[in-house]
Scaffold this motif. Structure first.
Motif, PDB file in Angstrom:
ATOM      1  N   LEU A 170      -4.064 -31.060  -7.070  1.00 35.80           N
ATOM      2  CA  LEU A 170      -4.911 -31.248  -5.883  1.00 35.80           C
ATOM      3  C   LEU A 170      -6.096 -32.142  -6.209  1.00 35.80           C
ATOM      4  O   LEU A 170      -6.821 -31.883  -7.185  1.00 35.80           O
ATOM      5  CB  LEU A 170      -5.412 -29.896  -5.384  1.00 35.80           C
ATOM      6  N   GLY A 171      -6.308 -33.150  -5.392  1.00 36.58           N
ATOM      7  CA  GLY A 171      -7.446 -34.037  -5.608  1.00 36.58           C
ATOM      8  C   GLY A 171      -6.985 -35.382  -6.121  1.00 36.58           C
ATOM      9  O   GLY A 171      -5.990 -35.473  -6.856  1.00 36.58           O
ATOM     10  N   ALA A 172      -7.694 -36.455  -5.733  1.00 32.85           N
ATOM     11  CA  ALA A 172      -7.298 -37.797  -6.159  1.00 32.85           C
ATOM     12  C   ALA A 172      -8.517 -38.583  -6.632  1.00 32.85           C
ATOM     13  O   ALA A 172      -8.662 -39.773  -6.387  1.00 32.85           O
ATOM     14  CB  ALA A 172      -6.581 -38.511  -5.021  1.00 32.85           C
ATOM     15  N   GLY A 173      -9.421 -37.882  -7.350  1.00 33.74           N
ATOM     16  CA  GLY A 173     -10.595 -38.538  -7.924  1.00 33.74           C
ATOM     17  C   GLY A 173     -10.306 -38.996  -9.347  1.00 33.74           C
ATOM     18  O   GLY A 173      -9.138 -39.104  -9.752  1.00 33.74           O
ATOM     19  N   GLY A 174     -11.364 -39.249 -10.107  1.00 29.05           N
ATOM     20  CA  GLY A 174     -11.229 -39.819 -11.437  1.00 29.05           C
ATOM     21  C   GLY A 174     -10.502 -38.910 -12.426  1.00 29.05           C
ATOM     22  O   GLY A 174      -9.679 -39.382 -13.222  1.00 29.05           O
ATOM     23  N   VAL A 175     -10.825 -37.608 -12.402  1.00 25.70           N
ATOM     24  CA  VAL A 175     -10.186 -36.684 -13.345  1.00 25.70           C
ATOM     25  C   VAL A 175      -8.722 -36.494 -12.957  1.00 25.70           C
ATOM     26  O   VAL A 175      -7.831 -36.454 -13.799  1.00 25.70           O
ATOM     27  CB  VAL A 175     -10.933 -35.333 -13.360  1.00 25.70           C
ATOM     28  N   SER A 176      -8.481 -36.411 -11.656  1.00 25.28           N
ATOM     29  CA  SER A 176      -7.123 -36.237 -11.166  1.00 25.28           C
ATOM     30  C   SER A 176      -6.251 -37.444 -11.530  1.00 25.28           C
ATOM     31  O   SER A 176      -5.067 -37.297 -11.825  1.00 25.28           O
ATOM     32  CB  SER A 176      -7.161 -36.051  -9.650  1.00 25.28           C
ATOM     33  N   HIS A 177      -6.857 -38.618 -11.511  1.00 21.78           N
ATOM     34  CA  HIS A 177      -6.164 -39.838 -11.930  1.00 21.78           C
ATOM     35  C   HIS A 177      -5.571 -39.653 -13.331  1.00 21.78           C
ATOM     36  O   HIS A 177      -4.392 -39.932 -13.567  1.00 21.78           O
ATOM     37  CB  HIS A 177      -7.169 -41.003 -11.894  1.00 21.78           C
ATOM     38  N   VAL A 179     -10.012 -30.920  -6.927  1.00 24.44           N
ATOM     39  CA  VAL A 179     -10.777 -31.417  -5.775  1.00 24.44           C
ATOM     40  C   VAL A 179     -12.222 -30.957  -5.924  1.00 24.44           C
ATOM     41  O   VAL A 179     -12.598 -30.343  -6.914  1.00 24.44           O
ATOM     42  CB  VAL A 179     -10.176 -30.950  -4.422  1.00 24.44           C
ATOM     43  N   SER A 180     -13.039 -31.253  -4.924  1.00 21.73           N
ATOM     44  CA  SER A 180     -14.446 -30.850  -4.948  1.00 21.73           C
ATOM     45  C   SER A 180     -14.571 -29.356  -5.203  1.00 21.73           C
ATOM     46  O   SER A 180     -13.803 -28.548  -4.682  1.00 21.73           O
ATOM     47  CB  SER A 180     -15.079 -31.202  -3.605  1.00 21.73           C
ATOM     48  N   VAL A 181     -15.556 -28.990  -6.032  1.00 22.04           N
ATOM     49  CA  VAL A 181     -15.775 -27.580  -6.378  1.00 22.04           C
ATOM     50  C   VAL A 181     -16.095 -26.710  -5.167  1.00 22.04           C
ATOM     51  O   VAL A 181     -16.059 -25.493  -5.259  1.00 22.04           O
ATOM     52  CB  VAL A 181     -16.910 -27.423  -7.405  1.00 22.04           C
ATOM     53  N   ILE A 188      -8.684 -22.602  -2.489  1.00 19.89           N
ATOM     54  CA  ILE A 188      -7.453 -22.904  -3.228  1.00 19.89           C
ATOM     55  C   ILE A 188      -6.978 -21.672  -4.002  1.00 19.89           C
ATOM     56  O   ILE A 188      -5.787 -21.344  -4.005  1.00 19.89           O
ATOM     57  CB  ILE A 188      -7.682 -24.108  -4.175  1.00 19.89           C
ATOM     58  N   LEU A 189      -7.933 -20.975  -4.635  1.00 19.88           N
ATOM     59  CA  LEU A 189      -7.564 -19.760  -5.371  1.00 19.88           C
ATOM     60  C   LEU A 189      -6.942 -18.732  -4.424  1.00 19.88           C
ATOM     61  O   LEU A 189      -5.942 -18.081  -4.756  1.00 19.88           O
ATOM     62  CB  LEU A 189      -8.803 -19.184  -6.089  1.00 19.88           C
ATOM     63  N   GLU A 190      -7.523 -18.600  -3.231  1.00 13.32           N
ATOM     64  CA  GLU A 190      -6.959 -17.660  -2.241  1.00 13.32           C
ATOM     65  C   GLU A 190      -5.519 -18.037  -1.894  1.00 13.32           C
ATOM     66  O   GLU A 190      -4.646 -17.176  -1.809  1.00 13.32           O
ATOM     67  CB  GLU A 190      -7.821 -17.644  -0.971  1.00 13.32           C
ATOM     68  N   ALA A 191      -5.274 -19.329  -1.725  1.00 13.12           N
ATOM     69  CA  ALA A 191      -3.920 -19.776  -1.404  1.00 13.12           C
ATOM     70  C   ALA A 191      -2.962 -19.472  -2.558  1.00 13.12           C
ATOM     71  O   ALA A 191      -1.803 -19.107  -2.341  1.00 13.12           O
ATOM     72  CB  ALA A 191      -3.927 -21.271  -1.083  1.00 13.12           C
ATOM     73  N   SER A 218       1.146 -18.567  -6.915  1.00  8.68           N
ATOM     74  CA  SER A 218       1.067 -19.705  -7.830  1.00  8.68           C
ATOM     75  C   SER A 218       0.021 -19.463  -8.918  1.00  8.68           C
ATOM     76  O   SER A 218      -1.005 -18.831  -8.680  1.00  8.68           O
ATOM     77  CB  SER A 218       0.698 -20.968  -7.048  1.00  8.68           C
ATOM     78  N   ALA A 219       0.291 -19.954 -10.121  1.00 12.96           N
ATOM     79  CA  ALA A 219      -0.758 -20.000 -11.137  1.00 12.96           C
ATOM     80  C   ALA A 219      -1.841 -20.972 -10.664  1.00 12.96           C
ATOM     81  O   ALA A 219      -1.580 -21.878  -9.855  1.00 12.96           O
ATOM     82  CB  ALA A 219      -0.189 -20.448 -12.475  1.00 12.96           C
ATOM     83  N   TYR A 220      -3.063 -20.760 -11.177  1.00 13.52           N
ATOM     84  CA  TYR A 220      -4.215 -21.544 -10.738  1.00 13.52           C
ATOM     85  C   TYR A 220      -4.974 -22.045 -11.963  1.00 13.52           C
ATOM     86  O   TYR A 220      -5.219 -21.279 -12.901  1.00 13.52           O
ATOM     87  CB  TYR A 220      -5.118 -20.656  -9.877  1.00 13.52           C
ATOM     88  N   ILE A 221      -5.346 -23.323 -11.944  1.00 16.60           N
ATOM     89  CA  ILE A 221      -6.177 -23.895 -13.022  1.00 16.60           C
ATOM     90  C   ILE A 221      -7.281 -24.708 -12.367  1.00 16.60           C
ATOM     91  O   ILE A 221      -7.005 -25.503 -11.453  1.00 16.60           O
ATOM     92  CB  ILE A 221      -5.377 -24.839 -13.951  1.00 16.60           C
ATOM     93  N   ASP A 222      -8.531 -24.535 -12.812  1.00 11.84           N
ATOM     94  CA  ASP A 222      -9.587 -25.440 -12.342  1.00 11.84           C
ATOM     95  C   ASP A 222     -10.426 -25.911 -13.523  1.00 11.84           C
ATOM     96  O   ASP A 222     -10.141 -25.539 -14.676  1.00 11.84           O
ATOM     97  CB  ASP A 222     -10.432 -24.803 -11.228  1.00 11.84           C
ATOM     98  N   THR A 223     -11.446 -26.734 -13.240  1.00  8.10           N
ATOM     99  CA  THR A 223     -12.252 -27.290 -14.342  1.00  8.10           C
ATOM    100  C   THR A 223     -13.747 -27.068 -14.176  1.00  8.10           C
ATOM    101  O   THR A 223     -14.525 -27.414 -15.063  1.00  8.10           O
ATOM    102  CB  THR A 223     -12.038 -28.817 -14.464  1.00  8.10           C
TER     103      THR A 223
END
Lengths: 405, 405
Positions: B9-16, B91-93, B99-102, B108-113
């Motif tokens: 999820l997300g298409a910013g610099g880290v997601s790139h 995506v944005s924090v 997203i975690l709720e979904a 689904s497993a969940y990972i964020d940064t």
């Protein structure tokens, strides 16, 4: 002779001082009106005049009106209704031409303090007055409209200083260096002393008049330290400014420059804001889709210049350093005013920067009312007789000092 | 075992970077989807992967979808439809909890940064994870959801470094100083390396863990110079950061601090912006009545961090300086990674800061997919076995160096 009704437009910091000065001289005018987009701002000015007991004739109070100065038909209707014959324009410079048009239509005299600007244009080609104001010169003459352009301190008094020097002290003028320093301290982290939107627009590029030619330089690219009377050594930067654009036409001088004093801290803040793009007048779009002009956001974050006055200490020094010849001898002449922030606050609840701009504009209105300056055409300050003006200014709180070097 | 479908999820610099890393390891997953508000940004990432020929299995391309990550029902529908079993949230924090709720709803497993934030709150009370994430710990455990929090570099790899040091090199830990310096140069006047809105929110106040207590200090009030491997002497400032808020709970250490490197120029620009009020998340109203959040305008003026990569030179150095005892002896241990901006650009068309954040998050996804880290509960990085992680990271381009002092 019937006394002339005055309309003071705008309720910002300079208008605050001008209203006080109209009150202090209200015996010289007919009815006096203060009009602005915001009636609330007008009311605050009237409250200040009452607090300071500044009405000379206490039975002749200033009346207030709401007005959109960009709306010419509305302006004309108001001015006709109130029988206005002198209009003092101290609203945003974006409104100058609509107000002048209303004056031409109604036959009112017109006074302003700064050059007209269009919101989407910055630092147009020189001379600036030719882009908007002087295009209406013929129509003013045809309709016998007295229009005095740039009648604050700079432009304004500094132009009169040139006329005064030329009339009494010089046969030929070589260089004119107008220098404006504020050696005061408002105690805030960063603030402009005028509307930031107008203030920063001055600093996009530097048009200056050197060896009888327009020269364009990058902003803050040329600086020097000058040892001023009273306020001492100050760093000043070559800056573009209105008065060069009329003096270069009306006064035969080789070079005409404008210098403004800035602290290192001011320059640093300015550079950070500018380099990041926050002083831009071109809209940006936030990630959320709000379109906004960065400079207007900076303005919204900075202190309202009106709020600086109570804490302001120190003095301003503004004047002209003129070189040339008299009776075949080289001569250097400094003519200037020193103004004290705290004394201004005591008299009119304002600071020296608004005081030095707002007082001269009412001196001009008085000279129109008295007839000395009711010239029935469009002029810049240096085209008028400086003697009654400097004498009147002294009585109104702006004294002139001179040093011959 | 069926390969697991991944949703990035997300298409910013880290997601790139993460998308490149998924492509380089696409044989380990089922279908891989990249979803963002902007399909255009997704497309640009896919184009970059094609340009760099980074698909390991060239027949298994990443597919893209449009999604509003704040809309839980929409997210659930998408994830169910695509049979997603690992979700990587970049995506944005502000969207973390939706997203975690979904993920909890769909299994689904969940990972964020990075830590969840609410737009109207900044620097809440510590520990930050307790405000949103840990409130969902029990529900993750009940539903056997693997949720790995803070799985970038810092937080993320630096937490694993602590676990690694504790597992192999220390009996007791006294102090942990996490240090993050970017000794690179992007050639722009001023830019943040991540989303400025998130970047500056870190700098409101400094929560730090000293002598087993939370201490709050003013931002940039404490600094020192540290001589780093490879990048040499750098000025670093005590800063608040996510990882302190989990390490202080999970690791028995007396003091845990985070230090970030800033140049004098960065600090100067930051101070001017902050002191003027331009980093505020509270809306201001312009004279024209437009309501806008100054920080969002600053963000709109600054370079898009994604655009910095082509010109970036130099290296980053991020690591942990850990003191404590082993076998009764005092010990000091530095564990770190050095990453080169230019090499990152050559490999994935990104700079080192996005690279060091985006690579570890996919390493975590791989370890979930392989089963090593599929722990069926919510954890922070230091609660997981660091050995397979650091080994995998080395293969993926993030090598770990250690110095025992």
């Amino acid at each position: 002779m019937e006394k002339r009704n005055v309309l003071l437009l705008g309720a910002g910091g300079v208008s605050h001082v001008a209203a006080h000065k109209l009150a202090q001289n209200n015996d010289l005018f007919g009815d006096i009106y203060l009009a602005s987009r915001s009636l609330e701002n007008c009311k605050q000015i009237l409250e200040s005049i009452e607090r300071k007991k500044n009405y000379k004739d206490t039975f002749k109070k200033i009346q207030i009106r709401q007005i959109d100065a960009l709306n010419i038909p509305e302006m004309v209707k108001l001015m006709k209704g109130l029988k206005i014959s002198i209009t003092v324009n101290l609203v945003s410079v974006f409104c100058n031409m609509s107000i002048l048009e209303a004056c031409i239509e109604t036959g009112s005299a017109y006074i302003d303090t700064a050059i007209h600007e269009e919101p989407n244009k910055v630092c147009e080609d020189p001379p600036w007055y030719a882009n908007y104001e002087w295009k209406r010169k013929d129509r003013c003459q045809d309709k016998c409209i007295t229009a005095i352009l740039g009648a604050g301190f700079d432009p304004g008094v500094v132009n009169a200083y040139v006329a005064y020097a030329k009339k009494h002290f010089f046969d030929t003028i070589d260089t004119i260096d107008i220098m404006d320093v504020n050696a005061g301290n408002h105690g805030r982290y960063f603030s402009t002393n005028f509307d930031p939107e107008i203030n920063f627009r001055e600093f996009v590029k530097v048009w200056t008049w050197i060896d009888r030619q327009w020269v364009c330089k990058p902003i803050h690219s040329e600086k020097k330290v000058y040892d001023f009377p009273v306020v001492g050594r100050q760093t000043i930067y070559l800056t573009g400014h209105d008065e060069i654009h009329s003096l270069s036409k009306n006064i035969y001088a080789n070079s005409i420059r404008f210098w403004m004093g800035f602290s290192d801290h001011y320059i640093n803040c300015f550079n950070v804001l500018r380099n990041i793009g926050l002083l831009s007048e071109k809209p940006v779009r936030t990630a959320e889709g709000v379109e906004v002009i960065p400079l207007k956001v900076v303005k919204a974050c900075l202190p309202d210049p009106k709020t600086l006055a109570p804490d302001y200490i120190g003095k301003t020094c503004i004047g002209d350093l003129i070189t040339g010849t008299k009776d075949g001898r080289k001569k250097e002449f400094l003519i200037y005013n020193v103004c004290d922030h705290r004394l201004c606050y005591e008299e009119v609840e304002s600071q020296a920067i608004s005081y030095t701009a707002g007082t001269p504009v009412i001196a001009a209105a008085i000279l129109i009312a008295k007839g000395n300056w009711d010239v029935k055409k469009m002029v810049n300050l240096e085209e008028l007789d400086p003697d009654p003006y400097l004498s009147l200014l002294k009585d109104m709180g702006i004294s002139t000092e001179t040093i011959t070097i």
